[in-house]
Design a protein around this motif. Structure first.
Motif, PDB file in Angstrom:
ATOM      1  N   GLY A 264     -19.624  69.450  94.539  1.00  0.00           N
ATOM      2  CA  GLY A 264     -19.788  69.530  93.104  1.00  0.00           C
ATOM      3  C   GLY A 264     -19.780  68.180  92.454  1.00  0.00           C
ATOM      4  O   GLY A 264     -19.605  67.143  93.119  1.00  0.00           O
ATOM      5  N   ALA A 265     -19.986  68.202  91.160  1.00  0.00           N
ATOM      6  CA  ALA A 265     -19.983  66.974  90.374  1.00  0.00           C
ATOM      7  C   ALA A 265     -19.420  67.286  88.997  1.00  0.00           C
ATOM      8  O   ALA A 265     -19.658  68.360  88.445  1.00  0.00           O
ATOM      9  N   THR A 266     -18.668  66.336  88.482  1.00  0.00           N
ATOM     10  CA  THR A 266     -18.085  66.461  87.160  1.00  0.00           C
ATOM     11  C   THR A 266     -18.353  65.172  86.405  1.00  0.00           C
ATOM     12  O   THR A 266     -18.248  64.093  86.963  1.00  0.00           O
ATOM     13  N   SER A 267     -18.683  65.319  85.165  1.00  0.00           N
ATOM     14  CA  SER A 267     -18.807  64.170  84.285  1.00  0.00           C
ATOM     15  C   SER A 267     -17.771  64.352  83.188  1.00  0.00           C
ATOM     16  O   SER A 267     -17.853  65.309  82.412  1.00  0.00           O
ATOM     17  N   VAL A 268     -16.762  63.487  83.175  1.00  0.00           N
ATOM     18  CA  VAL A 268     -15.702  63.569  82.170  1.00  0.00           C
ATOM     19  C   VAL A 268     -16.046  62.568  81.073  1.00  0.00           C
ATOM     20  O   VAL A 268     -16.068  61.360  81.310  1.00  0.00           O
ATOM     21  N   ALA A 269     -16.337  63.073  79.886  1.00  0.00           N
ATOM     22  CA  ALA A 269     -16.768  62.245  78.761  1.00  0.00           C
ATOM     23  C   ALA A 269     -15.575  61.788  77.922  1.00  0.00           C
ATOM     24  O   ALA A 269     -14.494  62.388  77.983  1.00  0.00           O
ATOM     25  N   GLU A 270     -15.779  60.748  77.136  1.00  0.00           N
ATOM     26  CA  GLU A 270     -14.752  60.277  76.192  1.00  0.00           C
ATOM     27  C   GLU A 270     -14.328  61.411  75.275  1.00  0.00           C
ATOM     28  O   GLU A 270     -13.157  61.582  74.984  1.00  0.00           O
ATOM     29  N   VAL A 271     -15.305  62.172  74.803  1.00  0.00           N
ATOM     30  CA  VAL A 271     -15.046  63.372  74.017  1.00  0.00           C
ATOM     31  C   VAL A 271     -15.085  64.527  75.026  1.00  0.00           C
ATOM     32  O   VAL A 271     -16.160  64.846  75.550  1.00  0.00           O
TER      33      VAL A 271
ATOM     34  N   ALA B 292     -17.895  67.101  75.625  1.00  0.00           N
ATOM     35  CA  ALA B 292     -19.196  66.668  76.133  1.00  0.00           C
ATOM     36  C   ALA B 292     -19.201  66.557  77.667  1.00  0.00           C
ATOM     37  O   ALA B 292     -20.204  66.162  78.252  1.00  0.00           O
ATOM     38  N   SER B 293     -18.117  66.908  78.308  1.00  0.00           N
ATOM     39  CA  SER B 293     -18.019  66.856  79.770  1.00  0.00           C
ATOM     40  C   SER B 293     -18.840  67.972  80.402  1.00  0.00           C
ATOM     41  O   SER B 293     -19.168  68.970  79.748  1.00  0.00           O
ATOM     42  N   THR B 294     -19.169  67.802  81.684  1.00  0.00           N
ATOM     43  CA  THR B 294     -19.912  68.827  82.416  1.00  0.00           C
ATOM     44  C   THR B 294     -19.265  69.057  83.780  1.00  0.00           C
ATOM     45  O   THR B 294     -18.559  68.193  84.307  1.00  0.00           O
ATOM     46  N   LEU B 295     -19.548  70.219  84.352  1.00  0.00           N
ATOM     47  CA  LEU B 295     -18.979  70.600  85.641  1.00  0.00           C
ATOM     48  C   LEU B 295     -19.985  71.449  86.397  1.00  0.00           C
ATOM     49  O   LEU B 295     -20.545  72.395  85.841  1.00  0.00           O
TER      50      LEU B 295
ATOM     51  N   GLY C 286     -20.443  74.795  78.320  1.00  0.00           N
ATOM     52  CA  GLY C 286     -19.694  74.304  77.172  1.00  0.00           C
ATOM     53  C   GLY C 286     -18.219  74.194  77.484  1.00  0.00           C
ATOM     54  O   GLY C 286     -17.698  74.923  78.327  1.00  0.00           O
ATOM     55  N   ILE C 287     -17.577  73.251  76.826  1.00  0.00           N
ATOM     56  CA  ILE C 287     -16.138  73.050  76.990  1.00  0.00           C
ATOM     57  C   ILE C 287     -15.529  72.976  75.600  1.00  0.00           C
ATOM     58  O   ILE C 287     -16.066  72.306  74.710  1.00  0.00           O
ATOM     59  N   ARG C 288     -14.416  73.689  75.415  1.00  0.00           N
ATOM     60  CA  ARG C 288     -13.754  73.727  74.110  1.00  0.00           C
ATOM     61  C   ARG C 288     -12.252  73.735  74.301  1.00  0.00           C
ATOM     62  O   ARG C 288     -11.766  74.132  75.363  1.00  0.00           O
ATOM     63  N   PRO C 289     -11.509  73.294  73.277  1.00  0.00           N
ATOM     64  CA  PRO C 289     -10.043  73.303  73.388  1.00  0.00           C
ATOM     65  C   PRO C 289      -9.501  74.711  73.595  1.00  0.00           C
ATOM     66  O   PRO C 289     -10.047  75.690  73.072  1.00  0.00           O
ATOM     67  N   GLY C 290      -8.411  74.795  74.359  1.00  0.00           N
ATOM     68  CA  GLY C 290      -7.712  76.056  74.558  1.00  0.00           C
ATOM     69  C   GLY C 290      -6.511  76.130  73.632  1.00  0.00           C
ATOM     70  O   GLY C 290      -6.497  75.502  72.566  1.00  0.00           O
TER      71      GLY C 290
ATOM     72  N   GLY D 202     -19.322  78.943  81.301  1.00  0.00           N
ATOM     73  CA  GLY D 202     -20.344  78.594  82.269  1.00  0.00           C
ATOM     74  C   GLY D 202     -21.024  79.801  82.859  1.00  0.00           C
ATOM     75  O   GLY D 202     -20.765  80.944  82.455  1.00  0.00           O
ATOM     76  N   GLU D 203     -21.889  79.512  83.816  1.00  0.00           N
ATOM     77  CA  GLU D 203     -22.658  80.538  84.501  1.00  0.00           C
ATOM     78  C   GLU D 203     -22.258  80.562  85.969  1.00  0.00           C
ATOM     79  O   GLU D 203     -22.353  79.550  86.666  1.00  0.00           O
ATOM     80  N   LEU D 204     -21.798  81.719  86.428  1.00  0.00           N
ATOM     81  CA  LEU D 204     -21.412  81.935  87.816  1.00  0.00           C
ATOM     82  C   LEU D 204     -22.535  82.705  88.499  1.00  0.00           C
ATOM     83  O   LEU D 204     -22.939  83.767  88.012  1.00  0.00           O
ATOM     84  N   THR D 205     -23.039  82.157  89.609  1.00  0.00           N
ATOM     85  CA  THR D 205     -24.122  82.805  90.348  1.00  0.00           C
ATOM     86  C   THR D 205     -23.627  83.209  91.729  1.00  0.00           C
ATOM     87  O   THR D 205     -23.146  82.374  92.500  1.00  0.00           O
ATOM     88  N   ILE D 206     -23.724  84.513  91.998  1.00  0.00           N
ATOM     89  CA  ILE D 206     -23.370  85.088  93.301  1.00  0.00           C
ATOM     90  C   ILE D 206     -24.502  86.030  93.683  1.00  0.00           C
ATOM     91  O   ILE D 206     -24.930  86.843  92.852  1.00  0.00           O
ATOM     92  N   ARG D 207     -25.001  85.927  94.906  1.00  0.00           N
ATOM     93  CA  ARG D 207     -26.091  86.797  95.398  1.00  0.00           C
ATOM     94  C   ARG D 207     -27.321  86.713  94.508  1.00  0.00           C
ATOM     95  O   ARG D 207     -28.021  87.695  94.310  1.00  0.00           O
ATOM     96  N   GLY D 208     -27.565  85.563  93.899  1.00  0.00           N
ATOM     97  CA  GLY D 208     -28.732  85.392  93.042  1.00  0.00           C
ATOM     98  C   GLY D 208     -28.578  85.982  91.656  1.00  0.00           C
ATOM     99  O   GLY D 208     -29.509  85.954  90.855  1.00  0.00           O
ATOM    100  N   VAL D 209     -27.408  86.528  91.347  1.00  0.00           N
ATOM    101  CA  VAL D 209     -27.132  87.110  90.028  1.00  0.00           C
ATOM    102  C   VAL D 209     -26.270  86.127  89.244  1.00  0.00           C
ATOM    103  O   VAL D 209     -25.223  85.683  89.734  1.00  0.00           O
ATOM    104  N   THR D 210     -26.711  85.795  88.035  1.00  0.00           N
ATOM    105  CA  THR D 210     -25.995  84.850  87.191  1.00  0.00           C
ATOM    106  C   THR D 210     -25.403  85.576  85.994  1.00  0.00           C
ATOM    107  O   THR D 210     -26.119  86.305  85.290  1.00  0.00           O
TER     108      THR D 210
END
Length: 167
Positions: A26-33, A36-39, A79-83, A93-101
């Motif tokens: 995997g890859a993660t981009s942790v942004a200053e804000v 704006a991060s991605t996973l 998307g990422i938001r405060p808890g 996010g989107e979870l894909t298993i057996r080609g189903v998202t």
């Protein structure tokens, strides 16, 4: 990989059964804000391990993951938001298993950061998807019990532990 785990918990008869995947990338981009991060995470579905070879073979079959036709399970954040707390986040996010998202939300806790003895910057996270219905991804195999009910729960809990190293 030695500093992360991707596990699931499901009810089998009267007990909870835990499984994990050892093939992880995997890859993660942790942004200053942080928002704006991605996973992105990809699991090798054939590495499923519940501690029982017969059960693991069944999970790899077309009754469950169908690893021959669907070798990977993936998650991509949208998307990422405060808890609820200072270190709590919601990762949609989107979870894909057996080609189903399908959409899922990971409840994520930031566990902190440190510089290790070799000078690497590390951060840790703990995440959970408290409940997914496995049948939403086509994992519908089950067996009726004589006393009523079914062998397996529809509901599955997903748990993630990850330590990331800055590159």
């Amino acid at each position: 990989p030695s500093h992360q785990s991707f596990e699931f918990v499901a009810r089998h008869l009267m007990a909870k059964v835990r499984g994990k995947f050892s093939g992880v990338s995997g890859a993660t981009s942790v942004a200053e804000v942080p928002e704006a991060s991605t996973l992105e995470i990809e699991l090798d579905a054939s590495t499923v391990d519940t501690g029982d070879e017969t059960r693991d073979g069944h999970l790899r079959s077309n009754d469950f993951f169908g690893t021959e036709d669907h070798p990977t399970i993936s998650f991509r954040s949208t998307g990422i938001r405060p808890g609820d707390g200072e270190t709590q986040w919601k990762v949609d996010g989107e979870l894909t298993i057996r080609g189903v998202t399908r959409p899922v939300t990971v409840d994520l806790e930031f566990l902190g950061g440190a510089i290790d003895p070799w000078g690497n910057q590390r951060i840790g996270f703990s995440g959970v998807v408290p409940e997914v219905n496995r049948e939403d991804w086509g994992l519908t195999w089950n067996a009726a019990l004589e006393t009523g009910g079914f062998l397996l729960s529809k509901s599955v809990r997903l748990e993630i532990e990850a330590e990331l190293i800055r590159k």
